[in-house]
Write a protein that holds these residues in place. Structure first.
Motif, PDB file in Angstrom:
ATOM      1  N   ILE A   1       0.853  -1.198   0.000  1.00 33.79           N
ATOM      2  CA  ILE A   1       0.000   0.000   0.000  1.00 33.79           C
ATOM      3  C   ILE A   1       0.888   1.247   0.000  1.00 33.79           C
ATOM      4  O   ILE A   1       1.775   1.388   0.840  1.00 33.79           O
ATOM      5  N   ASP A   2       0.630   2.143  -0.936  1.00 32.47           N
ATOM      6  CA  ASP A   2       1.411   3.386  -1.009  1.00 32.47           C
ATOM      7  C   ASP A   2       0.820   4.482  -0.127  1.00 32.47           C
ATOM      8  O   ASP A   2       1.551   5.260   0.476  1.00 32.47           O
ATOM      9  N   VAL A   3      -0.497   4.579  -0.123  1.00 32.52           N
ATOM     10  CA  VAL A   3      -1.143   5.644   0.648  1.00 32.52           C
ATOM     11  C   VAL A   3      -2.347   5.076   1.385  1.00 32.52           C
ATOM     12  O   VAL A   3      -3.178   4.376   0.795  1.00 32.52           O
ATOM     13  N   VAL A   4      -2.423   5.389   2.668  1.00 25.79           N
ATOM     14  CA  VAL A   4      -3.613   5.045   3.460  1.00 25.79           C
ATOM     15  C   VAL A   4      -4.424   6.319   3.634  1.00 25.79           C
ATOM     16  O   VAL A   4      -3.885   7.352   4.062  1.00 25.79           O
ATOM     17  N   VAL A   5      -5.696   6.252   3.288  1.00 30.84           N
ATOM     18  CA  VAL A   5      -6.603   7.388   3.491  1.00 30.84           C
ATOM     19  C   VAL A   5      -7.480   7.050   4.692  1.00 30.84           C
ATOM     20  O   VAL A   5      -8.258   6.097   4.651  1.00 30.84           O
ATOM     21  N   GLU A   6      -7.304   7.816   5.758  1.00 28.29           N
ATOM     22  CA  GLU A   6      -8.043   7.519   7.005  1.00 28.29           C
ATOM     23  C   GLU A   6      -9.199   8.497   7.169  1.00 28.29           C
ATOM     24  O   GLU A   6      -8.988   9.692   7.385  1.00 28.29           O
ATOM     25  N   VAL A   7     -10.409   7.976   7.035  1.00 23.43           N
ATOM     26  CA  VAL A   7     -11.601   8.801   7.240  1.00 23.43           C
ATOM     27  C   VAL A   7     -12.546   8.114   8.228  1.00 23.43           C
ATOM     28  O   VAL A   7     -13.765   8.170   8.083  1.00 23.43           O
ATOM     29  N   ILE A   8     -11.950   7.476   9.230  1.00 22.44           N
ATOM     30  CA  ILE A   8     -12.756   6.819  10.275  1.00 22.44           C
ATOM     31  C   ILE A   8     -13.156   7.843  11.326  1.00 22.44           C
ATOM     32  O   ILE A   8     -14.265   7.842  11.839  1.00 22.44           O
ATOM     33  N   GLY A   9     -12.213   8.707  11.675  1.00 25.82           N
ATOM     34  CA  GLY A   9     -12.445   9.680  12.752  1.00 25.82           C
ATOM     35  C   GLY A   9     -12.178   9.056  14.108  1.00 25.82           C
ATOM     36  O   GLY A   9     -11.965   7.838  14.227  1.00 25.82           O
ATOM     37  N   GLY A  10     -12.139   9.903  15.154  1.00 25.49           N
ATOM     38  CA  GLY A  10     -11.899   9.421  16.516  1.00 25.49           C
ATOM     39  C   GLY A  10     -10.432   9.095  16.751  1.00 25.49           C
ATOM     40  O   GLY A  10      -9.604   9.162  15.841  1.00 25.49           O
ATOM     41  N   ILE A  11     -10.117   8.756  17.979  1.00 31.44           N
ATOM     42  CA  ILE A  11      -8.703   8.529  18.338  1.00 31.44           C
ATOM     43  C   ILE A  11      -8.250   7.102  17.984  1.00 31.44           C
ATOM     44  O   ILE A  11      -7.321   6.913  17.219  1.00 31.44           O
ATOM     45  N   GLU A  12      -8.901   6.131  18.564  1.00 35.42           N
ATOM     46  CA  GLU A  12      -8.568   4.742  18.204  1.00 35.42           C
ATOM     47  C   GLU A  12      -9.783   4.095  17.538  1.00 35.42           C
ATOM     48  O   GLU A  12     -10.908   4.446  17.871  1.00 35.42           O
TER      49      GLU A  12
ATOM     50  N   LYS B   1      -9.579  15.473  12.612  1.00 34.89           N
ATOM     51  CA  LYS B   1      -9.154  16.650  13.398  1.00 34.89           C
ATOM     52  C   LYS B   1      -8.917  16.317  14.858  1.00 34.89           C
ATOM     53  O   LYS B   1      -7.998  16.832  15.490  1.00 34.89           O
ATOM     54  N   ALA B   2      -9.785  15.437  15.427  1.00 37.89           N
ATOM     55  CA  ALA B   2      -9.638  15.113  16.846  1.00 37.89           C
ATOM     56  C   ALA B   2      -8.274  14.468  17.098  1.00 37.89           C
ATOM     57  O   ALA B   2      -7.558  14.826  18.044  1.00 37.89           O
ATOM     58  N   LEU B   3      -7.899  13.538  16.225  1.00 39.80           N
ATOM     59  CA  LEU B   3      -6.620  12.844  16.387  1.00 39.80           C
ATOM     60  C   LEU B   3      -5.438  13.783  16.147  1.00 39.80           C
ATOM     61  O   LEU B   3      -4.480  13.790  16.926  1.00 39.80           O
ATOM     62  N   LEU B   4      -5.532  14.607  15.113  1.00 40.14           N
ATOM     63  CA  LEU B   4      -4.425  15.534  14.823  1.00 40.14           C
ATOM     64  C   LEU B   4      -4.246  16.528  15.960  1.00 40.14           C
ATOM     65  O   LEU B   4      -3.128  16.895  16.313  1.00 40.14           O
ATOM     66  N   ALA B   5      -5.378  16.994  16.523  1.00 41.11           N
ATOM     67  CA  ALA B   5      -5.284  17.963  17.616  1.00 41.11           C
ATOM     68  C   ALA B   5      -4.717  17.306  18.862  1.00 41.11           C
ATOM     69  O   ALA B   5      -3.960  17.914  19.617  1.00 41.11           O
ATOM     70  N   GLU B   6      -5.059  16.038  19.093  1.00 41.98           N
ATOM     71  CA  GLU B   6      -4.594  15.367  20.315  1.00 41.98           C
ATOM     72  C   GLU B   6      -3.169  14.857  20.195  1.00 41.98           C
ATOM     73  O   GLU B   6      -2.389  14.942  21.134  1.00 41.98           O
ATOM     74  N   ASP B   7      -2.826  14.342  19.024  1.00 41.53           N
ATOM     75  CA  ASP B   7      -1.552  13.623  18.929  1.00 41.53           C
ATOM     76  C   ASP B   7      -0.750  13.981  17.687  1.00 41.53           C
ATOM     77  O   ASP B   7       0.089  13.191  17.258  1.00 41.53           O
ATOM     78  N   GLY B   8      -0.991  15.168  17.123  1.00 40.78           N
ATOM     79  CA  GLY B   8      -0.311  15.572  15.885  1.00 40.78           C
ATOM     80  C   GLY B   8       1.201  15.447  15.945  1.00 40.78           C
ATOM     81  O   GLY B   8       1.812  14.832  15.058  1.00 40.78           O
ATOM     82  N   PRO B   9       1.860  16.015  16.987  1.00 38.15           N
ATOM     83  CA  PRO B   9       3.319  15.960  17.015  1.00 38.15           C
ATOM     84  C   PRO B   9       3.872  14.530  16.972  1.00 38.15           C
ATOM     85  O   PRO B   9       4.833  14.255  16.229  1.00 38.15           O
TER      86      PRO B   9
END
Ligand code: HSE
Length: 449
Positions: free
Chosen positions: A75-86, A107-115
């Motif tokens: 797989i070259d690219v994973v597109v994640e559109v599930i939402g939520g943290i886990e 957005k929730a995941l990026l805001a919580e764990d982006g770095p």
């Protein structure tokens, strides 16, 4: 030169956004191939409910085993559109480990764990793109991350939640109360069955954290964002805003301090003048105002949610990430070099609209004014209005002696000059302690002037 071996894409989630991503990949295949320089192939789609009818999606692509899909190795690219943290976070990390770059709308995941996610992407030499996480179709992450990379952004002010904008717009245009407007938003499909994330400002706060981090090249955690929702906004607030030539919007505001040494990020309802471009953002639309030193003021406007608009942002990222793959490079990662601290809400400086229920007798205005003065908060205007039969405010000026009503109560509306939030909070607390102040009906910030 065109590569004939396709780039393989795994889609995690096939709901409103995922199904649109799959549809556009199918219907625009030739254009996507030409723009990327290689065909892109949907290699698998991970879903929770495999039995659901999905028009145009080959059944053999559907799997319930998302982990196995991202671990395939081809797989070259994973597109994640599930939402939520886990499980989204774990799947993205696994994708990086197994050779894939990631496009996410989460957005929730990026805001919580982006770095941490950016660090994982960098460690494995992959891309992590997330234009769709903020304001749907509106290009905002890439303009901030790339187009404005040579400028200095001082302020981001925006409407980044369509559901709450729809509710406030309805309250403004039809005079509906909050509950009535929420019911309408739910009936029309704008608000979810549980509207908490939208109406309490969590969704907007996550977007504010992401925007502030990118705009100021620092790290802003979700917990750093001061958050207030719209559930306390009343018809009286909207009417009062109108009397001031304003409207009420839920704003996400990210600012660099005047001395440049810190930043703030906040989400709350605010009155903005009708002359401000954000005031004309109606229904469920989003708009973001960016102020940069060299560029000046920029406005980004468009649909901030929905399957097709969000899929547009996802597809834009997919093309960019695929191009990077072919060029054997990666795009810009996290830029947090400024390490600017995030100041608490108390240090934010703005104007305030305070509505007080007071005894309508001599000396009360002077008493109230004294409390403001004692806390260093300068008053801009004061308006006294009597109480209508249903408690609704009616016009009338203190100076003109209007607003005197039976029962001895009046509503006093004070608009301040700029003051710190800490000073305003202390003022409101002291006002509550006055015998002649029966209640503080509302406190709302005034922005955009
Ligand atoms: N629920 C969001 C909104 C869209 O109403 O804008 C997804 O972030």
């Amino acid at each position: 030169m065109m590569r004939t071996r396709p780039l393989k894409v795994a889609l995690l989630g096939c709901g409103v956004v995922g199904s649109e991503v799959a549809r556009i990949m199918r219907t625009q295949a030739d254009d996507l191939t030409a723009r990327i320089g290689a065909p892109v192939e949907l290699a698998g789609i991970a879903v929770r409910r495999p039995d659901r009818v999905r028009e145009g999606i080959p059944a053999e692509l559907i799997t319930t085993d998302a982990t196995a899909l991202v671990k395939r190795g081809d797989i070259d690219v994973v597109v994640e559109v599930i939402g939520g943290i886990e499980p989204a976070r774990g799947l993205i990390r696994t994708a990086f480990e197994h050779g894939a770059s990631v496009v996410s709308a989460n957005k929730a995941l990026l805001a919580e764990d982006g770095p941490a996610l950016h660090a994982a992407a960098e460690e494995h030499g992959r891309d992590l793109y997330y234009e769709a996480a903020v304001a749907g179709a509106i290009p905002l992450v890439r303009p901030l991350r790339e187009s404005l990379a040579g400028d200095k952004v001082n302020r981001v002010l925006g409407i980044v939640n369509g559901t709450t904008n729809f509710i406030l717009d309805r309250m403004d245009t039809s005079g509906a109360g909050y509950s009535e407007a929420l019911d309408e938003a739910t009936a029309l499909g704008y608000a979810e069955a549980d509207p908490t994330a939208d109406v309490e400002g969590f969704d907007a706060a996550a977007k504010a954290a992401i925007l502030a981090g990118i705009a100021f090249h620092t790290r802003v955690r979700l917990d750093d964002v001061h958050r207030e929702g719209i559930t306390e906004v009343t018809s009286a607030d909207i009417a009062s805003a109108k009397r001031m030539g304003c409207t009420v919007k839920l704003l996400a505001i990210c600012e660099r301090a005047a001395d440049g040494r810190s930043v703030t990020a906040r989400v709350h309802p605010a009155m903005i003048p009708l002359s401000h471009p954000l005031a004309s953002v109606r229904e469920a639309y989003n708009a973001v105002f960016v102020e940069a030193e060299a560029a000046g003021r920029l406005m980004f406007y468009g649909p901030g949610a929905g399957g097709s608009p969000t899929a547009s942002a996802v597809l834009g990222d997919l093309v960019a990430v695929c191009r990077n793959k072919l060029a054997q490079t990666t795009g810009p990662g996290e830029s947090a070099y400024t390490r600017l601290p995030v100041s608490p809400m108390g240090e934010v400086v703005t104007r305030y609209h305070i509505s007080l229920d007071v005894a309508d007798k001599p000396g009360v205005l002077a008493q109230v004014a004294t409390v403001f003065a004692e806390h260093g908060v300068s008053i801009d205007t004061v308006r006294q209005q009597g109480k209508g039969p249903g408690g609704a405010a009616e016009g009338g000026s203190a100076e003109g002696g209007g607003g005197r009503r039976g029962g001895g109560d009046a509503s006093l509306v004070v608009v301040t000059h700029r003051a710190t939030d800490a000073a305003l909070s202390a003022t409101v607390q002291a006002l509550r302690g006055l015998d002649t102040v029966h209640g503080v009906a509302s406190t709302m910030r005034v922005e955009g002037e």
